[in-house]
Scaffold this active site. Sequence first.
Site, PDB file in Angstrom:
ATOM      1  CB  CYS A 115      -0.945   0.011   1.187  1.00 55.69           C
ATOM      2  SG  CYS A 115      -2.041  -1.398   1.227  1.00 55.69           S
ATOM      3  CG  HIS A 255      -3.084   3.654   2.284  1.00 51.57           C
ATOM      4  ND1 HIS A 255      -3.547   3.244   1.057  1.00 51.57           N
ATOM      5  CD2 HIS A 255      -3.127   2.555   3.090  1.00 51.57           C
ATOM      6  CE1 HIS A 255      -3.857   1.959   1.121  1.00 51.57           C
ATOM      7  NE2 HIS A 255      -3.608   1.522   2.339  1.00 51.57           N
ATOM      8  CG  ASN A 285      -6.484  -0.646   1.540  1.00 53.89           C
ATOM      9  OD1 ASN A 285      -5.831  -0.266   0.576  1.00 53.89           O
ATOM     10  ND2 ASN A 285      -5.940  -1.028   2.675  1.00 53.89           N
TER      11      ASN A 285
HETATM   12  O1  UT7 Z   1      -3.533  -1.078   3.699  1.00 54.91           O
HETATM   13  C1  UT7 Z   1      -2.804  -1.564   4.783  1.00 54.91           C
HETATM   14  C2  UT7 Z   1      -3.233  -0.925   5.983  1.00 54.91           C
HETATM   15  N1  UT7 Z   1      -4.386  -1.584   6.553  1.00 54.91           N
HETATM   16  C3  UT7 Z   1      -4.928  -1.067   7.590  1.00 54.91           C
HETATM   17  O2  UT7 Z   1      -4.471  -0.024   7.979  1.00 54.91           O
HETATM   18  C4  UT7 Z   1      -6.036  -1.770   8.340  1.00 54.91           C
HETATM   19  C5  UT7 Z   1      -5.857  -1.531   9.809  1.00 54.91           C
HETATM   20  N2  UT7 Z   1      -6.821  -2.145  10.669  1.00 54.91           N
HETATM   21  C6  UT7 Z   1      -8.144  -1.819  10.654  1.00 54.91           C
HETATM   22  O3  UT7 Z   1      -8.569  -1.008   9.853  1.00 54.91           O
HETATM   23  C7  UT7 Z   1      -9.049  -2.434  11.692  1.00 54.91           C
HETATM   24  O4  UT7 Z   1      -8.278  -3.075  12.675  1.00 54.91           O
HETATM   25  C8  UT7 Z   1     -10.065  -3.444  11.100  1.00 54.91           C
HETATM   26  C9  UT7 Z   1     -11.094  -2.699  10.259  1.00 54.91           C
HETATM   27  C10 UT7 Z   1      -9.343  -4.467  10.259  1.00 54.91           C
HETATM   28  C11 UT7 Z   1     -10.798  -4.150  12.234  1.00 54.91           C
HETATM   29  O5  UT7 Z   1     -11.442  -3.214  13.072  1.00 54.91           O
HETATM   30  P1  UT7 Z   1     -11.352  -3.390  14.654  1.00 54.91           P
HETATM   31  O6  UT7 Z   1     -12.140  -2.307  15.241  1.00 54.91           O
HETATM   32  O7  UT7 Z   1      -9.886  -3.453  15.004  1.00 54.91           O
HETATM   33  O8  UT7 Z   1     -12.124  -4.745  14.874  1.00 54.91           O
HETATM   34  P2  UT7 Z   1     -11.601  -6.078  15.570  1.00 54.91           P
HETATM   35  O9  UT7 Z   1     -10.624  -6.775  14.694  1.00 54.91           O
HETATM   36  O10 UT7 Z   1     -11.195  -5.777  16.972  1.00 54.91           O
HETATM   37  O11 UT7 Z   1     -12.946  -6.889  15.625  1.00 54.91           O
HETATM   38  C12 UT7 Z   1     -14.038  -6.485  16.460  1.00 54.91           C
HETATM   39  C13 UT7 Z   1     -15.163  -7.474  16.279  1.00 54.91           C
HETATM   40  C14 UT7 Z   1     -14.722  -8.924  16.467  1.00 54.91           C
HETATM   41  O12 UT7 Z   1     -15.771  -9.590  17.128  1.00 54.91           O
HETATM   42  P3  UT7 Z   1     -15.688  -9.895  18.700  1.00 54.91           P
HETATM   43  O13 UT7 Z   1     -14.448 -10.719  18.882  1.00 54.91           O
HETATM   44  O14 UT7 Z   1     -15.613  -8.564  19.366  1.00 54.91           O
HETATM   45  O15 UT7 Z   1     -16.959 -10.640  18.957  1.00 54.91           O
HETATM   46  C15 UT7 Z   1     -14.602  -9.432  15.062  1.00 54.91           C
HETATM   47  O16 UT7 Z   1     -14.828 -10.805  14.965  1.00 54.91           O
HETATM   48  O17 UT7 Z   1     -15.681  -7.370  14.955  1.00 54.91           O
HETATM   49  C16 UT7 Z   1     -15.716  -8.676  14.370  1.00 54.91           C
HETATM   50  N3  UT7 Z   1     -15.510  -8.519  12.933  1.00 54.91           N
HETATM   51  C17 UT7 Z   1     -16.524  -8.373  12.077  1.00 54.91           C
HETATM   52  N4  UT7 Z   1     -17.864  -8.327  12.252  1.00 54.91           N
HETATM   53  C18 UT7 Z   1     -18.622  -8.131  11.154  1.00 54.91           C
HETATM   54  C19 UT7 Z   1     -14.340  -8.517  12.261  1.00 54.91           C
HETATM   55  N5  UT7 Z   1     -14.583  -8.336  10.939  1.00 54.91           N
HETATM   56  C20 UT7 Z   1     -15.934  -8.252  10.807  1.00 54.91           C
HETATM   57  C21 UT7 Z   1     -16.789  -8.078   9.697  1.00 54.91           C
HETATM   58  N6  UT7 Z   1     -18.111  -8.020   9.922  1.00 54.91           N
HETATM   59  N7  UT7 Z   1     -16.317  -7.936   8.454  1.00 54.91           N
END
Ligand code: UT7
Length: 332
Positions: A115, A255, A285
């Site tokens: 990226c 980005h 993204n």
């Molecule tokens: O281009 C390279 C750079 N990339 C990035 O910069 C991405 C960086 N990271 C992020 O943008 C975020 O960390 C994410 C969008 C990937 C995830 O967001 P988050 O707020 O960190 O969520 P999380 O991983 O802590 O997940 C929270 C909850 C989990 O459920 P529980 O364990 O709390 O019950 C996940 O299982 O959200 C759940 N979850 C989803 N639910 C519905 C994870 N993905 C999904 C989904 N739909 N697609």
Amino acid sequence: MSSNNQILLTSVGSYLPKKKISNDNLAKIMDTSDEWIKKRTGIKFRHFVEDNELTSDMGTNAAEQAILNARLKANDIDLIIVATTTPDNTFPSTASKIQRNIGCKAISFDVQAVCAGFVYAISIGASMLKDGYGDKCLIVGADSMSKILDWNDRSTAVLFGDGAGAVILEKTTAVNEFVHNDKWGILATKIFTNGEYYDLLNTDGGVSKSKSTGFLRMNGKEIFKHAVEKLSSSLLMCLEVSNMDIRDIDWFIPHQANQRIIDAVSNKIKIPQEKIISTISIHGNTSAASIPLALDVATKKGNIKNGNILALQAIGGGLSWGSLILKIGKPS
Ligand code: UT7
């Protein structure tokens, strides 16, 4: 090498595949929802290539537009650098294919910084022009991320989209070298890599590892923290090098990975919200394409004008990251 050489960014182009995919479309094939995706990322739509549509096809479309907008011909291009993580073939470079497609004999190669690739490619292109490799460089950021997504992994599959953007860099001798602070083009670049974080964002396969491409894997929470810190610090370094203040920047083009990352960087280093170009909601993204796509959207809307000072910021697997500051266009 003349110290008076300036590397101008004179033109932009972009391409999005026709297939537009909503969050609801994804919710039909995996356990997710429009509400979760919008709230946690800001994404509403993304575009996906067809099975037979290649990264080079998107890149060629964006490149042809940028060349046309610069009022150049393909033969005028001396150097082509393509930032991509999803090349058509393992080899040769996607840049070679784009060179063939547009019809020229420029030195052509790919850059792999995921990226962060577009910011890397501009830094490399500007240095090569200064070092005498030619006068005109085509930079393309193009990625078909949909082809390396695991549709069983909802934590990554909802985040990415496909697309391409391109810009033209042109070498010129300083026009207003005696006018204080009237420098144009690329004013500062800072790029970094830290392989300690290799495992935080990668594919779980590759040519020498598994004789396959593998699927994208990410530790989202860790990447989020690195993104906020590294996008901020690299931009502050560029401001220092160019002797500028955050208030001197007309437009910030980060980005486009997550609206929450963009907001956190804006809070951390006090970037006014109204100066930030965000296309995350409509593109998702798109990896190396994300910055030039956003740049093209804002240019076509008439927001970005000749002579505006832009700050670009990117981070991706590697970890690789960097920022750059430029004055877009050319003195009239
Ligand atoms: O281009 C390279 C750079 N990339 C990035 O910069 C991405 C960086 N990271 C992020 O943008 C975020 O960390 C994410 C969008 C990937 C995830 O967001 P988050 O707020 O960190 O969520 P999380 O991983 O802590 O997940 C929270 C909850 C989990 O459920 P529980 O364990 O709390 O019950 C996940 O299982 O959200 C759940 N979850 C989803 N639910 C519905 C994870 N993905 C999904 C989904 N739909 N697609």
